[in-house]
Design an enzyme around this catalytic site. Structure first.
Site, short mmCIF file in Angstrom:
data_model
loop_
_atom_site.label_atom_id
_atom_site.label_comp_id
_atom_site.label_asym_id
_atom_site.label_seq_id
_atom_site.Cartn_x
_atom_site.Cartn_y
_atom_site.Cartn_z
N ILE A 31 0.83 -1.22 0.00
CA ILE A 31 0.00 0.00 0.00
C ILE A 31 0.87 1.27 0.00
CG2 ILE A 31 -0.30 0.29 2.51
CD1 ILE A 31 -3.34 0.62 1.90
N HIS A 100 6.09 -12.03 5.77
CA HIS A 100 5.92 -11.54 4.41
C HIS A 100 7.27 -11.27 3.78
CE1 HIS A 100 5.66 -8.19 7.27
NE2 HIS A 100 6.25 -7.44 6.35
N LEU A 101 7.33 -11.58 2.50
CA LEU A 101 8.53 -11.35 1.70
C LEU A 101 8.26 -10.14 0.81
CD1 LEU A 101 11.29 -12.55 0.70
CD2 LEU A 101 9.97 -13.98 -0.87
P1 AMP Z 1 7.24 -4.72 7.46
O1 AMP Z 1 7.81 -3.43 7.95
O2 AMP Z 1 8.28 -5.61 6.84
O3 AMP Z 1 6.41 -5.42 8.50
O4 AMP Z 1 6.31 -4.32 6.23
C1 AMP Z 1 4.92 -4.19 6.31
C2 AMP Z 1 4.48 -3.69 4.97
O5 AMP Z 1 3.08 -3.84 4.87
C3 AMP Z 1 4.77 -2.20 4.70
O6 AMP Z 1 5.58 -2.09 3.53
C4 AMP Z 1 3.39 -1.59 4.52
O7 AMP Z 1 3.37 -0.56 3.54
C5 AMP Z 1 2.57 -2.80 4.10
N1 AMP Z 1 1.14 -2.71 4.39
C6 AMP Z 1 0.56 -2.41 5.57
N2 AMP Z 1 -0.79 -2.45 5.47
C7 AMP Z 1 -1.04 -2.82 4.19
C8 AMP Z 1 -2.26 -3.02 3.45
N3 AMP Z 1 -3.47 -2.89 4.03
N4 AMP Z 1 -2.17 -3.36 2.14
C9 AMP Z 1 -0.95 -3.50 1.56
N5 AMP Z 1 0.22 -3.33 2.20
C10 AMP Z 1 0.18 -2.97 3.50
#
Ligand code: AMP
Ligand code: ZN
Length: 114
Positions: A31, A100-101
Site C-alpha cells: 500500500i 511476508h517477503l
Molecule cells: P514490514 O515493515 O516488513 O512489516 O512491512 C509491512 C508492509 O506492509 C509495509 O511495507 C506496509 O506498507 C505494508 N502494508 C501495511 N498495510 C497494508 C495493506 N493494508 N495493504 C498492503 N500493504 C500494506
C-alpha cells in the site's frame, strides 16, 4: 491470536490488489510502495515471523521464494534485478506480524538498506 491485517487481507475483509495466488501463497501490492514494483508475498497460513516457522513447515520458505521467482519473471524484473527482503523482529522494523517477503524492483536499489 490477536487480529492480523494480513489475515484480514486473505479473508477479503481488507481490500488488496492481487498479484499472484496459489494454494499456499498470496501476493499483493504494497500500500506504500518504496519502489516502482513493491509486492508483498505471504503464506496463507498465519506465521508471525521467520523464527515462528516450525521445522515441519519449512516448505513455506520455498513457496514464498518460488512465488517471488514467478512474479519477478512476470514483471520483467529478472533482467535488471530486484530485491527480496524479510524484516524480522524489532531491529529490522517488522511492522506486520504475519510473515511476508517484500519483492522490490524497477529502480536501482541502494545498499546497505539502512
Ligand atoms: P514490514 O515493515 O516488513 O512489516 O512491512 C509491512 C508492509 O506492509 C509495509 O511495507 C506496509 O506498507 C505494508 N502494508 C501495511 N498495510 C497494508 C495493506 N493494508 N495493504 C498492503 N500493504 C500494506
Ligand atoms: Zn495473519
Amino acid at each position: 491470536m490477536d487480529s492480523c491485517i494480513f489475515c484480514d487481507i486473505l479473508s477479503g475483509k481488507i481490500p488488496s490488489t492481487p498479484i499472484y495466488q496459489d494454494d499456499t501463497i498470496y501476493a499483493f501490492a504494497d500500500i506504500h510502495p518504496k519502489a516502482p514494483v513493491h509486492i508483498l508475498i505471504i503464506p496463507r497460513q498465519h506465521v508471525s515471523s521467520v523464527m515462528d516457522v516450525q521445522t515441519q513447515d519449512l516448505k513455506i520458505f520455498s513457496a514464498l521464494h518460488g512465488a517471488a521467482q514467478k512474479i519477478a519473471r512476470e514483471k520483467g524484473l529478472d533482467r535488471d534485478g530486484f530485491r527480496l527482503v524479510i524484516n524480522n523482529g524489532t531491529n529490522a522494523g517488522q511492522a506486520v506480524h504475519h510473515l511476508h517477503l517484500h519483492l522490490m524492483g524497477g529502480r536501482k536499489l541502494n545498499w546497505p538498506p539502512g
